[in-house]
Design an enzyme around this catalytic site. Structure first.
Site, short mmCIF file in Angstrom:
data_model
loop_
_atom_site.label_atom_id
_atom_site.label_comp_id
_atom_site.label_asym_id
_atom_site.label_seq_id
_atom_site.Cartn_x
_atom_site.Cartn_y
_atom_site.Cartn_z
N HIS A 61 0.83 -1.21 0.00
CA HIS A 61 0.00 0.00 0.00
C HIS A 61 0.88 1.27 0.00
CE1 HIS A 61 -3.63 2.39 1.37
NE2 HIS A 61 -2.65 3.17 1.80
N GLU A 62 1.79 1.33 0.96
CA GLU A 62 2.64 2.52 1.07
C GLU A 62 3.56 2.64 -0.15
OE1 GLU A 62 1.67 4.57 3.08
OE2 GLU A 62 0.56 3.33 4.49
N HIS A 100 1.80 4.55 -2.80
CA HIS A 100 1.91 6.00 -2.61
C HIS A 100 3.29 6.50 -3.06
CE1 HIS A 100 -1.77 6.67 -0.44
NE2 HIS A 100 -1.45 5.89 0.56
N HIS A 136 3.86 6.43 -6.80
CA HIS A 136 3.06 7.51 -7.38
C HIS A 136 3.83 8.83 -7.23
CE1 HIS A 136 -1.19 9.58 -7.58
NE2 HIS A 136 -0.41 9.94 -8.56
ZN LIG Z 1 -2.80 5.29 2.06
#
Ligand SMILES: [Zn+2]
Length: 600
Positions: free
Chosen positions: A393-394, A397, A400
């Site tokens: 998940h991280e 980020h 991105h």
């Molecule tokens: Zn998040």
């Protein structure tokens, strides 16, 4: 709890390779101190441009560049101080550094605050002339137009001054809520699974609701809401006052309503919101089916509201070490291409990640950085599957951020909150698919499927329920209808019945749930959790079936356009319903798989 924290190592005992390398930002604290002093003295330069925006396009350009230069330096310093502070919040030196960084941030903010009003005073045709004449300035067109698009909602100088002076007064209800909810409310003691009396709190409520023993869940649920029941009129007054503030400001600024005012900040059409609510309603039978499945697995006659969070699948006993998880993450994300995984490997190798827990380290996980730093990740690694999901998940980020930082100029490198959770959740979806494809263990499969379904329930269904409630309270207030605890309780209850269907027992306490949700004070914020999660489900499916090309273009786009346009690059039109239906299709597919696995 206490015993655990005693066992935690000190910061200096953590092996270097498991810590983030912040020397990539400043070689040492001395360099950071020097920069802090420099910004503090040099920021006066910004004021020399005041009053010059109407003089010439080149003066305008210089003013803008100078402001961005200081914001960029300030951001870099802030990231350093913040990460240093979070790695050990008991460190006095870094407590002081972050406090000084915050003060300086406020000073920088105040020093540049004249720019927007002065820009808005510039006649539109004069500004257009600038943008046509000056090709260098044209690079900032979208940034400038984001400010000027609000022009018709800006009031006279005198009125703006009056409103600005009342900013804290407009936050009174929100502050009042915070104090009441976080410090004044006292919750009762309840029995845990070992029959010990423990103090119920906001902090342990979620964990208690997951407890396998039903009496523990019930006691926590009832204990919590009996307190909220006592204070319902106070919470109703606080929330309705806050809503009234939104409506007042939206009306004075000539918006149709508070929702349009909030969504206008990012040019999100209200149809995005309405389509979300409409499609969630259309697919509510899927949530009812999920509730029915819970009932069967838990072997209970009736599902109560306090039965919605306890795990229905066994937590895998398999250990996921950090080393093995890195390998799984790379394999799961391989579908995004070699360049993407090469960067993931670089994040591991170049120490962009602070992996394990130490005494004083901030809890949870996040990705943080800026244009001139690596996109760092903070974790509190636990050797389980949840940690692997968090890592991926991280990483979403961070990748991105990396893609936007390396493909955009500084002023377009950050991305809007509306798209912020899309890249992270897309990665989680890709991991889910990879794990499902690569395990034959039915127990692990069931766990992974439910991990997805639970996430979907809590994000798409629940946050849309909140979004509907939020819209309704604003409409009630705008229509001068009564908005006391009685109306809020009744409406919340009817919404809850509608969402969860007939297989659930709507405990009367749930009518008070709206009282404890801080997000209702955030001005039309929650719907973005639901749209983001649904978009990520649709995107992961697109990546799997059609390849990652469009998705990678989305990652590179930063804030170079309005968020709806940026997501279109990835092939998802959030003003239409197709992306939502595609997300619900995936939910249904995985629900059917889980049903087949556990009911046979
Ligand atoms: Zn998040």
């Amino acid at each position: 709890m206490k015993e655990e924290s005693i066992k935690l190592p000190l910061r200096e005992e953590i092996p270097e390779k498991l810590t983030w390398d912040l020397t990539l930002i400043f070689k040492n604290d001395g360099e950071c101190e020097k920069e802090l002093k420099n910004i503090d003295t040099q920021i006066a330069e910004v004021a020399t441009y005041k009053g010059l925006l109407s003089k010439s396009d080149s003066a305008f350009l210089e003013a803008l560049k100078t402001i961005l230069k200081f914001e960029r330096r300030m951001e870099r310093l802030f990231v350093y101080a913040n990460l240093k502070n979070d790695q050990d919040t008991s460190n006095k030196y870094y407590q002081g550094l972050i406090a000084r960084a915050r003060q300086l941030y406020a000073k920088v903010g105040a020093s540049v605050s004249w720019f927007e009003p002065e820009l808005l005073e510039l006649p539109a045709d004069r500004l257009e002339e600038y943008l046509v004449q000056n090709t260098e300035l044209a690079k900032y067109r979208h940034l400038i137009e984001k400010i000027t698009s609000q022009r018709k909602h800006i009031l006279s100088m005198k009125e703006e001054e009056l409103l600005a002076g009342a900013t804290d007064i407009f936050s009174t209800a929100e502050n009042f809520f915070g104090v009441l909810n976080n410090s004044d409310l006292k919750f009762p003691e309840v029995r845990d699974a070992q029959n010990n009396l423990i103090q119920l709190s906001h902090g342990n409520y979620g964990k208690l609701l997951e407890n396998p023993q039903r009496s523990v869940r019930q006691a926590a649920f009832e204990g919590m809401y009996h307190v909220y029941q006592q204070f319902q009129s106070t919470f109703a007054l606080s929330l309705s006052s806050h809503v009234h503030t939104h409506n007042f400001l939206a009306q004075k600024r000539h918006y149709t309503d508070a929702r349009s005012a909030s969504l206008a900040k990012n040019e999100i059409p209200v149809s995005v919101y309405d389509t979300l609510v409409e499609r969630v309603h259309h697919h509510l039978s899927l949530l009812h089916r999920y509730v029915a499945l819970r009932k069967k697995i838990l072997k209970i006659d009736q599902v109560h509201m306090y039965d919605l969070y306890t795990p229905i699948t066994k937590v895998p006993s398999k250990i996921y070490s950090y080393e093995e998880s890195q390998k799984i993450a790379v394999k799961a994300l391989n579908i995004l291409g070699d360049d993407y995984t090469a960067k993931v490997k670089e994040a591991f190798k170049s120490r962009w990640i602070d992996v394990v827990e130490n005494k004083g380290k901030r809890s949870g996980a996040y990705s943080s950085g800026m244009y001139d730093t690596a996109p760092y990740i903070l974790l509190n690694w636990q050797n389980n599957l949840e940690s692997l999901f968090t890592l991926v998940h991280e990483m979403g980020h961070s990748m991105h951020s990396y893609a936007s930082n390396t493909n955009q100029d500084y002023h377009y490198s950050d991305y809007s909150i509306f798209v912020a959770e899309i890249a992270s959740t897309t990665n989680e979806n890709l991991l889910t698919q990879y794990l499902l494809d690569n395990t034959s263990d039915p127990q692990l499969k069931a766990y992974i499927l439910n991990h997805y379904l639970d996430g979907f329930k809590g994000t798409v269904f629940r946050q849309t329920q909140f979004a509907e409630f939020e819209q309704w309270i604003h409409e009630q207030d705008a229509g001068q209808k009564a908005l006391t605890a009685k109306e809020m309780n009744e409406y919340y209850m009817s919404l809850n019945e509608h969402y969860y269907g007939s297989d659930i027992f709507n405990d009367p306490e749930i009518a008070f749930e709206w009282e404890r949700i801080p997000h209702f004070y955030y001005d039309f914020y929650v719907y973005q959790y639901a749209t983001g999660f649904a978009a990520a489900s649709a995107l992961a499916q697109k990546i799997i079936t059609q390849g990652p090309k469009d998705y990678l273009a989305f990652l590179r786009a930063g804030s170079s356009d309005f968020p709806i346009e940026i997501i279109k690059k990835a092939g998802v039109d959030m003003t239409k319903e197709a992306y939502l239906d595609s997300a619900f299709d995936l939910f249904e597919k995985r629900l059917s798989e889980l049903e087949a696995l556990v009911l046979n």
